[in-house]
Design a protein around this motif. Structure first.
Motif, PDB file in Angstrom:
ATOM      1  N   VAL A  45       5.497  -2.192  -8.678  1.00  0.00           N
ATOM      2  CA  VAL A  45       4.199  -1.645  -9.531  1.00  0.00           C
ATOM      3  C   VAL A  45       4.876  -0.120  -9.532  1.00  0.00           C
ATOM      4  CG1 VAL A  45       1.590  -1.000  -9.361  1.00  0.00           C
ATOM      5  CG2 VAL A  45       2.698  -3.572  -8.802  1.00  0.00           C
ATOM      6  N   PHE A  46       4.326   0.246 -10.373  1.00  0.00           N
ATOM      7  CA  PHE A  46       4.921   1.953 -10.980  1.00  0.00           C
ATOM      8  C   PHE A  46       4.204   2.071 -12.552  1.00  0.00           C
ATOM      9  CE2 PHE A  46       7.762  -0.835 -13.751  1.00  0.00           C
ATOM     10  CZ  PHE A  46       8.055  -0.729 -14.311  1.00  0.00           C
ATOM     11  N   GLY A  47       3.979   3.527 -12.701  1.00  0.00           N
ATOM     12  CA  GLY A  47       3.481   3.713 -13.969  1.00  0.00           C
ATOM     13  C   GLY A  47       3.628   4.892 -14.322  1.00  0.00           C
ATOM     14  N   PHE A  48       2.651   5.433 -15.448  1.00  0.00           N
ATOM     15  CA  PHE A  48       2.886   7.274 -15.631  1.00  0.00           C
ATOM     16  C   PHE A  48       1.817   7.234 -16.201  1.00  0.00           C
ATOM     17  CE2 PHE A  48       4.172   4.841 -19.035  1.00  0.00           C
ATOM     18  CZ  PHE A  48       3.942   5.246 -20.163  1.00  0.00           C
ATOM     19  N   VAL A  49       1.638   8.970 -15.724  1.00  0.00           N
ATOM     20  CA  VAL A  49      -0.117   9.522 -16.879  1.00  0.00           C
ATOM     21  C   VAL A  49       1.025  10.426 -17.202  1.00  0.00           C
ATOM     22  CG1 VAL A  49      -2.302  11.201 -15.909  1.00  0.00           C
ATOM     23  CG2 VAL A  49      -1.335   9.014 -14.225  1.00  0.00           C
ATOM     24  N   GLU A  50       0.158  10.545 -18.490  1.00  0.00           N
ATOM     25  CA  GLU A  50       0.754  11.249 -19.856  1.00  0.00           C
ATOM     26  C   GLU A  50      -1.115  12.342 -20.115  1.00  0.00           C
ATOM     27  OE1 GLU A  50       3.266  12.969 -21.850  1.00  0.00           O
ATOM     28  OE2 GLU A  50       3.738  10.715 -21.786  1.00  0.00           O
ATOM     29  N   PRO A  51      -1.420  13.780 -19.921  1.00  0.00           N
ATOM     30  CA  PRO A  51      -1.620  14.234 -20.237  1.00  0.00           C
ATOM     31  C   PRO A  51      -2.475  15.215 -21.726  1.00  0.00           C
ATOM     32  CG  PRO A  51      -0.092  15.727 -18.410  1.00  0.00           C
ATOM     33  CD  PRO A  51       0.468  14.514 -18.625  1.00  0.00           C
ATOM     34  N   GLY A  52      -3.122  15.089 -21.817  1.00  0.00           N
ATOM     35  CA  GLY A  52      -3.506  15.473 -23.175  1.00  0.00           C
ATOM     36  C   GLY A  52      -3.893  16.602 -23.247  1.00  0.00           C
ATOM     37  N   ALA A  53      -4.475  16.961 -24.138  1.00  0.00           N
ATOM     38  CA  ALA A  53      -5.382  18.460 -24.141  1.00  0.00           C
ATOM     39  C   ALA A  53      -6.344  18.734 -23.670  1.00  0.00           C
ATOM     40  CB  ALA A  53      -5.544  18.245 -25.933  1.00  0.00           C
ATOM     41  N   GLU A  54      -6.503  20.108 -23.687  1.00  0.00           N
ATOM     42  CA  GLU A  54      -7.461  20.826 -22.518  1.00  0.00           C
ATOM     43  C   GLU A  54      -8.673  20.227 -23.705  1.00  0.00           C
ATOM     44  OE1 GLU A  54      -7.732  23.516 -20.688  1.00  0.00           O
ATOM     45  OE2 GLU A  54      -5.355  23.811 -19.966  1.00  0.00           O
ATOM     46  N   THR A  55     -10.034  19.649 -23.145  1.00  0.00           N
ATOM     47  CA  THR A  55     -11.012  19.137 -23.794  1.00  0.00           C
ATOM     48  C   THR A  55     -12.376  20.615 -23.801  1.00  0.00           C
ATOM     49  OG1 THR A  55     -12.114  18.151 -22.697  1.00  0.00           O
ATOM     50  CG2 THR A  55     -10.812  17.104 -24.470  1.00  0.00           C
ATOM     51  N   GLY A  56     -11.939  21.365 -23.218  1.00  0.00           N
ATOM     52  CA  GLY A  56     -12.654  22.385 -22.789  1.00  0.00           C
ATOM     53  C   GLY A  56     -13.501  22.157 -21.039  1.00  0.00           C
ATOM     54  N   ALA A  57     -14.741  23.490 -20.996  1.00  0.00           N
ATOM     55  CA  ALA A  57     -15.323  23.225 -19.579  1.00  0.00           C
ATOM     56  C   ALA A  57     -14.058  22.694 -18.446  1.00  0.00           C
ATOM     57  CB  ALA A  57     -16.562  22.598 -19.915  1.00  0.00           C
ATOM     58  N   GLY A  58     -12.968  23.455 -18.358  1.00  0.00           N
ATOM     59  CA  GLY A  58     -11.961  22.804 -18.012  1.00  0.00           C
ATOM     60  C   GLY A  58     -12.231  21.227 -17.529  1.00  0.00           C
ATOM     61  N   CYS A  59     -11.803  20.450 -19.017  1.00  0.00           N
ATOM     62  CA  CYS A  59     -11.419  19.316 -18.548  1.00  0.00           C
ATOM     63  C   CYS A  59     -10.729  19.007 -19.523  1.00  0.00           C
ATOM     64  CB  CYS A  59     -12.596  18.313 -19.199  1.00  0.00           C
ATOM     65  SG  CYS A  59     -14.082  18.287 -18.871  1.00  0.00           S
ATOM     66  N   ARG A  60      -9.552  18.023 -19.010  1.00  0.00           N
ATOM     67  CA  ARG A  60      -8.167  17.483 -19.382  1.00  0.00           C
ATOM     68  C   ARG A  60      -8.393  15.732 -20.095  1.00  0.00           C
ATOM     69  NH1 ARG A  60      -3.059  19.609 -20.759  1.00  0.00           N
ATOM     70  NH2 ARG A  60      -3.530  21.407 -18.451  1.00  0.00           N
ATOM     71  N   ALA A  61      -8.217  15.185 -21.027  1.00  0.00           N
ATOM     72  CA  ALA A  61      -7.883  13.554 -21.820  1.00  0.00           C
ATOM     73  C   ALA A  61      -6.487  13.537 -21.406  1.00  0.00           C
ATOM     74  CB  ALA A  61      -8.210  13.886 -23.173  1.00  0.00           C
ATOM     75  N   TYR A  62      -6.267  12.328 -20.682  1.00  0.00           N
ATOM     76  CA  TYR A  62      -5.254  11.750 -20.181  1.00  0.00           C
ATOM     77  C   TYR A  62      -5.023  10.541 -20.745  1.00  0.00           C
ATOM     78  CZ  TYR A  62      -7.358   9.392 -16.594  1.00  0.00           C
ATOM     79  OH  TYR A  62      -8.616   8.758 -15.477  1.00  0.00           O
ATOM     80  N   SER A  63      -3.837  10.039 -20.862  1.00  0.00           N
ATOM     81  CA  SER A  63      -3.448   8.869 -20.508  1.00  0.00           C
ATOM     82  C   SER A  63      -2.561   7.868 -19.712  1.00  0.00           C
ATOM     83  CB  SER A  63      -2.986   7.599 -22.267  1.00  0.00           C
ATOM     84  OG  SER A  63      -1.543   8.729 -22.065  1.00  0.00           O
ATOM     85  N   GLN A  64      -2.795   7.235 -19.496  1.00  0.00           N
ATOM     86  CA  GLN A  64      -2.760   6.237 -18.162  1.00  0.00           C
ATOM     87  C   GLN A  64      -2.038   4.786 -18.281  1.00  0.00           C
ATOM     88  OE1 GLN A  64      -5.116   4.933 -15.143  1.00  0.00           O
ATOM     89  NE2 GLN A  64      -3.733   6.628 -13.789  1.00  0.00           N
ATOM     90  N   THR A  65      -0.775   4.420 -17.927  1.00  0.00           N
ATOM     91  CA  THR A  65      -0.229   3.182 -18.519  1.00  0.00           C
ATOM     92  C   THR A  65       0.844   2.879 -16.857  1.00  0.00           C
ATOM     93  OG1 THR A  65       0.037   3.720 -20.360  1.00  0.00           O
ATOM     94  CG2 THR A  65       1.443   1.720 -19.185  1.00  0.00           C
ATOM     95  N   ILE A  66      -0.514   1.498 -16.644  1.00  0.00           N
ATOM     96  CA  ILE A  66       0.348   0.861 -14.855  1.00  0.00           C
ATOM     97  C   ILE A  66       1.115  -0.294 -15.209  1.00  0.00           C
ATOM     98  CG2 ILE A  66      -0.157  -0.106 -12.426  1.00  0.00           C
ATOM     99  CD1 ILE A  66      -2.902   1.807 -12.851  1.00  0.00           C
ATOM    100  N   TYR A  67       2.213  -0.459 -14.745  1.00  0.00           N
ATOM    101  CA  TYR A  67       2.872  -2.201 -14.776  1.00  0.00           C
ATOM    102  C   TYR A  67       3.006  -3.012 -13.705  1.00  0.00           C
ATOM    103  CZ  TYR A  67       5.120   0.502 -19.458  1.00  0.00           C
ATOM    104  OH  TYR A  67       5.605   0.883 -20.290  1.00  0.00           O
ATOM    105  N   VAL A  68       2.101  -3.846 -13.937  1.00  0.00           N
ATOM    106  CA  VAL A  68       2.110  -4.908 -12.848  1.00  0.00           C
ATOM    107  C   VAL A  68       2.589  -6.050 -13.858  1.00  0.00           C
ATOM    108  CG1 VAL A  68       0.394  -5.877 -11.074  1.00  0.00           C
ATOM    109  CG2 VAL A  68      -0.280  -3.767 -12.364  1.00  0.00           C
ATOM    110  N   ALA A  69       3.690  -6.599 -12.713  1.00  0.00           N
ATOM    111  CA  ALA A  69       4.712  -8.034 -13.124  1.00  0.00           C
ATOM    112  C   ALA A  69       5.631  -7.495 -14.296  1.00  0.00           C
ATOM    113  CB  ALA A  69       3.284  -9.099 -12.873  1.00  0.00           C
TER     114      ALA A  69
END
Length: 91
Positions: A45-69
């Motif tokens: 099992v492995f994966g990665f997290v890709e942070p996106g742009a800050e959305t204001g108020a200390g928040c940040r969008a992100y995308s995540q991919t996890i590989y299972v089997a």
């Protein structure tokens, strides 16, 4: 913690505690640094997290991919930094 993204759903629930911890740590590091973070757990099992742009108020969008089997499971969310320095995830 509220895990958010892929970790908050059925895929996250199917991971071992150690795998969830590795993914969670990568997620926090990516949000803090603003840079992509990869992680590798047990049993292929492995994966990665890709942070996106800050959305204001200390928040940040992100995308995540996890590989299972060998299959990718993708999700996204928003992390918001709290006053105590911790991150709160929302979907």
């Amino acid at each position: 913690p509220a895990l958010g993204g892929v970790l908050g759903g059925a895929v996250g629930a199917s991971l071992s505690e150690a795998d969830r911890e590795a993914a969670w740590t990568a997620q926090l590091t990516a949000l803090d640094s603003g840079q992509r973070r990869s992680w590798r757990g047990g049993h292929g099992v492995f994966g990665f997290v890709e942070p996106g742009a800050e959305t204001g108020a200390g928040c940040r969008a992100y995308s995540q991919t996890i590989y299972v089997a060998g299959r990718p499971n993708r999700g996204q969310g928003v992390g918001c930094k709290q006053a105590d320095g911790s991150w709160k995830m929302t979907n």
